[in-house]
Design an enzyme around this catalytic site. Structure first.
Site, PDB file in Angstrom:
ATOM      1  CE  LYS A  56      -2.992   0.710   3.527  1.00  0.00           C
ATOM      2  NZ  LYS A  56      -2.845   2.039   4.152  1.00  0.00           N
ATOM      3  CB  SER A  57       3.848   2.275   1.948  1.00  0.00           C
ATOM      4  OG  SER A  57       3.289   2.178   3.223  1.00  0.00           O
ATOM      5  NE  ARG A 157      -5.445   7.883  11.436  1.00  0.00           N
ATOM      6  CZ  ARG A 157      -4.725   7.124  10.627  1.00  0.00           C
ATOM      7  NH1 ARG A 157      -5.272   6.667   9.511  1.00  0.00           N
ATOM      8  NH2 ARG A 157      -3.485   6.837  10.924  1.00  0.00           N
ATOM      9  CB  SER A 202       4.986   9.708  11.741  1.00  0.00           C
ATOM     10  OG  SER A 202       4.121   9.803  10.622  1.00  0.00           O
ATOM     11  CD  GLN A 204       0.385   8.123   7.487  1.00  0.00           C
ATOM     12  OE1 GLN A 204      -0.122   8.922   8.269  1.00  0.00           O
ATOM     13  NE2 GLN A 204      -0.232   7.025   7.081  1.00  0.00           N
ATOM     14  CG  ASP A 355       0.397  -0.138   9.473  1.00  0.00           C
ATOM     15  OD1 ASP A 355       0.070   0.690  10.336  1.00  0.00           O
ATOM     16  OD2 ASP A 355       0.744   0.185   8.317  1.00  0.00           O
ATOM     17  NE  ARG A 386      -5.107  -0.208  13.221  1.00  0.00           N
ATOM     18  CZ  ARG A 386      -4.476   0.001  12.071  1.00  0.00           C
ATOM     19  NH1 ARG A 386      -3.147   0.015  12.055  1.00  0.00           N
ATOM     20  NH2 ARG A 386      -5.147   0.179  10.959  1.00  0.00           N
TER      21      ARG A 386
HETATM   22  C1  S3P Z   1       2.528   4.681   6.279  1.00  0.00           C
HETATM   23  C2  S3P Z   1       3.076   4.998   7.481  1.00  0.00           C
HETATM   24  C3  S3P Z   1       2.539   4.530   8.776  1.00  0.00           C
HETATM   25  C4  S3P Z   1       1.566   3.371   8.611  1.00  0.00           C
HETATM   26  C5  S3P Z   1       0.607   3.617   7.485  1.00  0.00           C
HETATM   27  C6  S3P Z   1       1.339   3.802   6.169  1.00  0.00           C
HETATM   28  C7  S3P Z   1       3.138   5.207   5.050  1.00  0.00           C
HETATM   29  O1  S3P Z   1       1.861   5.591   9.405  1.00  0.00           O
HETATM   30  O2  S3P Z   1       0.858   3.167   9.808  1.00  0.00           O
HETATM   31  O3  S3P Z   1      -0.288   2.524   7.357  1.00  0.00           O
HETATM   32  O4  S3P Z   1       2.820   4.715   3.948  1.00  0.00           O
HETATM   33  O5  S3P Z   1       3.961   6.130   5.165  1.00  0.00           O
HETATM   34  P1  S3P Z   1       2.611   6.633  10.401  1.00  0.00           P
HETATM   35  O6  S3P Z   1       3.498   7.455   9.586  1.00  0.00           O
HETATM   36  O7  S3P Z   1       1.482   7.417  11.009  1.00  0.00           O
HETATM   37  O8  S3P Z   1       3.305   5.772  11.412  1.00  0.00           O
END
Ligand code: S3P
Length: 474
Positions: A56-57, A157, A202, A204, A355, A386
């Protein structure tokens, strides 16, 4: 030389008029009225070979970076889940051509860094935190104003974690209470490069800043005291951005991107998602007689913590045909039913399996002895809380556990199946795909089955999860 940080972005009257007085409404996807409950029951051992969908990422990033490269990027193995489709729709709304040419095969014709167009309406991010935070970064350094909406889960969130650094880069924000969706981003042009130390581990947040840095003159630096998934760094380099990573002796990573980048289109093969594979690893490990091969699983060290932890618990998992796919380490995983033992999980591995904790909690609930997890505060701000949600879900299915502020302590059954949920009791998944799939796995290894209140959120990350599970027990 100091650059003014308070530069006003240009005005875009149509959007400003449309959004002048009110933030856009929340997305209505997956409203409670049309929930799809399902009881997952024991069907015997899991046997066979499966290939989980694309990561997914990496799928999100393939579309975003493809949309910023001039020319045609070709992607195979793309995850066709709702979250990634939300990213595709958003990039189309900002000028890119994103087309499906076959199963998992997509082409993206990009507009170039700096050339994203003003979307005509709000971008509906559905359930996807990754789409929202990364796109907020992209928009932050473009001369456009964009409003973001999402479902009830996404609207709870925290977004201040990206609003803060992106504000330092010159973007401005109009967010709902507590820095949440719906919100409007007003991009800065030019944006200001920053050096930012991540206050939370993070990927993200890191990625949002790096993506904003693409259209920012000068060097944008992210300092990461605790390493998180590094797909953005690998892929930015692959697309031709000037990016350097320095790792200090204590493990801190200093990532520097030189802005006003020109990205070149790529051909990308997306490896299988280890986060999706985790559900089948656990299902096979805890269901007697199981023997499964999961092909093509991405094992990037910043993602593969779950495999090491399950092996440390006594899980029989073999890595076959280790290889490289699209610049990422990959292997086929051969997994067999195993007598698992409880362990103390080192909080340092948390970012590499952030995750996968819901699935791990299920494994721990049938292991021999106690599994202790800690340092997991971030799990409270995922698609659901979670820690709280898995604590009540597993308790409802008959597990023995204690919920702590930053983790769960689970006393396993020593290999016996969990009783399952009693008549009239439903597991509340709170629009969280990983809760639904984890409790489905608990169900197939339980005595009486587990009733999950809503399976629809599974489609955000793993639309074929249920059919794959049915195929393995057939
Ligand atoms: C992700 C980073 C993670 C993960 C999310 C996908 C990404 O989140 O939990 O499912 O693709 O960069 P965080 O950056 O909030 O840890």
């Amino acid at each position: 030389m100091g650059r003014c940080r308070c530069q006003k972005p240009p005005r875009f009257s149509a959007l400003r008029l449309a959004q002048k007085d009110a933030l856009p409404v929340t997305s209505s996807a997956h409203d409670a009225a049309s929930a799809t409950p399902r009881r997952f029951t024991a069907q015997g051992p899991l046997k066979g070979r499966i290939r989980v969908p694309g990561d997914k990422s990496i799928s999100h990033r393939s579309i975003m970076l493809g949309a910023l490269a001039v020319g045609e990027t070709k992607v195979t193995g793309l995850l066709e889940g709702e979250d990634v489709l939300a990213t595709a729709a958003a990039m189309r709304a900002m000028g890119a051509t994103v087309e499906r040419t076959g199963e998992g095969a997509w082409t993206v014709s990009g507009v170039g860094v700096g050339a994203l167009l003003q979307p005509q309406g709000p971008l509906d991010m559905g359930n996807s935190g990754t789409s929202t935070r990364l796109l907020m970064g992209l928009v932050a350094s473009h001369p456009i104003n964009v409003s973001f909406t999402g479902d009830d889960s996404l609207s709870k969130r925290p977004m201040n974690r990206v609003i803060n650094p992106l504000s330092q880069m010159g973007a401005s924000f109009e967010a709902s209470e507590g820095g949440r969706l719906p919100l409007i981003v007003r991009g800065a042009s030019p944006a200001v490069p920053i050096t930012y130390t991540l206050p939370v581990a993070s990927a993200q947040v890191k990625s949002a800043i790096l993506l904003a840095g693409l259209n920012t003159p000068g060097k944008t630096t992210v300092i990461e005291p605790v390493p998180t998934r590094d797909h953005s760094e690998r892929m930015l380099k692959g697309f031709g951005a000037e990016l350097e990573v320095e790792t200090q002796p204590d493990g801190t990573r200093i990532i520097t991107l030189t802005g006003e980048a020109e990205l070149k289109p790529q051909t990308i093969e997306v490896p299988g998602d280890p986060s999706s594979a985790a559900f089948f690893l656990v299902a096979a490990l805890i269901t007697p007689g199981s023997d499964v091969v999961i092909e093509n699983v991405g094992l990037n060290p910043t993602r593969a913590g779950i495999v090491d932890v399950l092996i440390a618990m006594g899980g029989q998992i073999e890595k076959l045909d280790e290889r490289d796919v699209g610049g990422e380490p990959v292997a086929d995983l051969h997994v067999r039913h195993s007598a698992l033992k409880g362990i103390e999980v080192d909080p340092a591995v948390a970012p590499s399996m952030i995750d996968e904790f819901p699935a791990l909690f299920v494994a721990a609930s049938v292991a021999e002895g106690v599994t202790t997890t800690s340092g997991l505060d971030e799990l409270r701000v995922k698609e659901s809380d979670r820690l709280a949600v898995m604590a009540s879900a597993l308790t409802a299915a008959g597990a023995t556990l204690e919920e702590r502020e930053d983790g769960l302590v689970i006393t396993g059954t020593g290999g016996k199946p969990l009783p399952g949920t009693r008549a009239g009791i439903e597991i509340a998944t709170h629009l969280d795909h990983r809760i639904a799939m984890s409790m489905a796995v608990a169900g197939v290894a339980s005595q009486d089955g587990v009733l999950v209140d809503d399976t629809r959120p599974i489609a955000t990350s793993f639309p074929v999860f249920e059919s794959m599970l049915e195929g393995l027990v057939a």
